[in-house]
Design a protein around this motif. Structure first.
Motif, PDB file in Angstrom:
ATOM      1  N   LEU A  64      -3.404 -10.291   8.641  1.00  0.00           N
ATOM      2  CA  LEU A  64      -2.933  -9.405   9.976  1.00  0.00           C
ATOM      3  C   LEU A  64      -1.772 -10.287  10.492  1.00  0.00           C
ATOM      4  CD1 LEU A  64      -6.475  -9.168  11.450  1.00  0.00           C
ATOM      5  CD2 LEU A  64      -5.366  -7.728   9.730  1.00  0.00           C
ATOM      6  N   ASP A 116      -6.030  -0.335   3.664  1.00  0.00           N
ATOM      7  CA  ASP A 116      -5.432  -1.454   3.002  1.00  0.00           C
ATOM      8  C   ASP A 116      -6.333  -2.383   2.200  1.00  0.00           C
ATOM      9  OD1 ASP A 116      -3.038  -0.739   4.268  1.00  0.00           O
ATOM     10  OD2 ASP A 116      -3.306  -2.120   5.968  1.00  0.00           O
ATOM     11  N   ARG A 117      -7.513  -2.663   2.693  1.00  0.00           N
ATOM     12  CA  ARG A 117      -8.591  -3.532   1.870  1.00  0.00           C
ATOM     13  C   ARG A 117      -8.933  -2.763   0.790  1.00  0.00           C
ATOM     14  NH1 ARG A 117     -10.818  -7.487   3.878  1.00  0.00           N
ATOM     15  NH2 ARG A 117     -10.559  -6.904   6.079  1.00  0.00           N
ATOM     16  N   GLU A 130      -6.700   2.022   8.993  1.00  0.00           N
ATOM     17  CA  GLU A 130      -5.540   1.732   8.367  1.00  0.00           C
ATOM     18  C   GLU A 130      -5.822   0.479   7.607  1.00  0.00           C
ATOM     19  OE1 GLU A 130      -0.659   0.601   8.518  1.00  0.00           O
ATOM     20  OE2 GLU A 130      -1.831   0.896  10.459  1.00  0.00           O
ATOM     21  N   MET A 131      -6.515  -0.615   8.292  1.00  0.00           N
ATOM     22  CA  MET A 131      -6.952  -1.670   7.802  1.00  0.00           C
ATOM     23  C   MET A 131      -7.904  -1.635   6.403  1.00  0.00           C
ATOM     24  SD  MET A 131      -6.905  -3.768  11.231  1.00  0.00           S
ATOM     25  CE  MET A 131      -7.752  -5.256  10.901  1.00  0.00           C
ATOM     26  N   ASN A 151       0.904  -1.112  -0.066  1.00  0.00           N
ATOM     27  CA  ASN A 151       0.078   0.142   0.180  1.00  0.00           C
ATOM     28  C   ASN A 151       0.893   1.163  -0.161  1.00  0.00           C
ATOM     29  OD1 ASN A 151      -2.031   1.826   0.078  1.00  0.00           O
ATOM     30  ND2 ASN A 151      -2.950   1.267   2.011  1.00  0.00           N
ATOM     31  N   ALA A 166      -1.492  -6.420   6.907  1.00  0.00           N
ATOM     32  CA  ALA A 166      -1.675  -5.313   7.902  1.00  0.00           C
ATOM     33  C   ALA A 166      -0.575  -5.661   9.230  1.00  0.00           C
ATOM     34  CB  ALA A 166      -2.902  -5.093   8.170  1.00  0.00           C
ATOM     35  N   ASP A 167       0.097  -4.812   9.826  1.00  0.00           N
ATOM     36  CA  ASP A 167       0.953  -5.124  10.986  1.00  0.00           C
ATOM     37  C   ASP A 167       1.025  -3.977  11.857  1.00  0.00           C
ATOM     38  OD1 ASP A 167       2.509  -3.415   9.474  1.00  0.00           O
ATOM     39  OD2 ASP A 167       4.361  -4.537   9.898  1.00  0.00           O
ATOM     40  N   ALA A 206      -4.080  -4.380  14.204  1.00  0.00           N
ATOM     41  CA  ALA A 206      -3.775  -5.592  13.263  1.00  0.00           C
ATOM     42  C   ALA A 206      -3.379  -6.821  14.245  1.00  0.00           C
ATOM     43  CB  ALA A 206      -3.075  -5.538  12.077  1.00  0.00           C
ATOM     44  N   HIS A 223      -1.836  -8.019   1.262  1.00  0.00           N
ATOM     45  CA  HIS A 223      -1.292  -6.969   2.002  1.00  0.00           C
ATOM     46  C   HIS A 223      -1.434  -7.766   3.398  1.00  0.00           C
ATOM     47  CE1 HIS A 223       0.036  -3.458   3.580  1.00  0.00           C
ATOM     48  NE2 HIS A 223      -0.976  -3.450   4.491  1.00  0.00           N
ATOM     49  N   GLU A 251     -12.002  -3.192  13.114  1.00  0.00           N
ATOM     50  CA  GLU A 251     -11.035  -2.966  12.055  1.00  0.00           C
ATOM     51  C   GLU A 251     -10.651  -1.375  12.008  1.00  0.00           C
ATOM     52  OE1 GLU A 251     -11.260  -5.035   7.907  1.00  0.00           O
ATOM     53  OE2 GLU A 251     -12.070  -3.336   7.542  1.00  0.00           O
ATOM     54  N   LEU A 290      -6.530  -9.823   2.662  1.00  0.00           N
ATOM     55  CA  LEU A 290      -5.804  -9.168   3.640  1.00  0.00           C
ATOM     56  C   LEU A 290      -5.630  -9.820   4.815  1.00  0.00           C
ATOM     57  CD1 LEU A 290      -5.149  -6.002   4.708  1.00  0.00           C
ATOM     58  CD2 LEU A 290      -7.248  -6.073   5.769  1.00  0.00           C
TER      59      LEU A 290
END
Length: 142
Positions: A85, A61-62, A57-58, A11, A39-40, A44, A37, A54, A83
């Motif tokens: 995590l 990302d989606r 940021e998540m 992203n 998410a970290d 996440a 992707h 959610e 997506l």
């Protein structure tokens, strides 16, 4: 040769570098593309344990995954998105194996010793944890 190709997206503008290469391969071989992707962020990484909603940021990302997928589908490519995590290298390898991917495509930033120590290296971890071939492209950041 490549039936299913996983493309790990960040992203970020680096995504364009790997997409340019892998989409050509996918078109040539008729490969399915899996956009992933991981998410970290805090939300996440603690999502399940703390039963969190959610994060923005998540959601972003989606949305990014779906936007890229729509662009590729418009080019008549077969594309799915996912997506995940948690820890990016662990999740990339896990998903590639579960989805029976033949190739993992990733963009690298070219960190050097200090950058790798500070930021870590997702690519280094992935290449040590998988037997699946990797296509690594140096990110061209504008």
């Amino acid at each position: 040769m490549y039936k299913k190709i996983l493309i790990a997206l960040e992203n970020s503008p680096a995504d364009d570098s790997i997409l340019a290469h892998v989409t050509e391969l996918a078109a040539h071989f008729g490969s399915e593309i899996l956009l992933l992707h991981v998410a970290d962020g805090f939300a996440a990484r603690q999502f399940e344990q703390l039963k969190l909603a959610e994060s923005e940021e998540m959601k972003a990302d989606r949305d990014h995954l779906e936007k890229v997928a729509e662009q590729l589908r418009a080019r008549k490519l077969s594309v799915s998105t996912r997506l995940e995590l948690g820890n990016p290298p662990t999740q990339i390898v896990k998903v590639a194996e579960i989805e029976s991917c033949d190739l993992i495509g990733m963009a690298g930033h070219g960190h050097r010793l200090l950058g790798d120590i500070i930021h870590g290296s997702t690519i280094t971890e992935v290449r040590h944890k998988t037997e699946i071939p990797l296509l690594l492209v140096r990110a061209k950041i504008k």
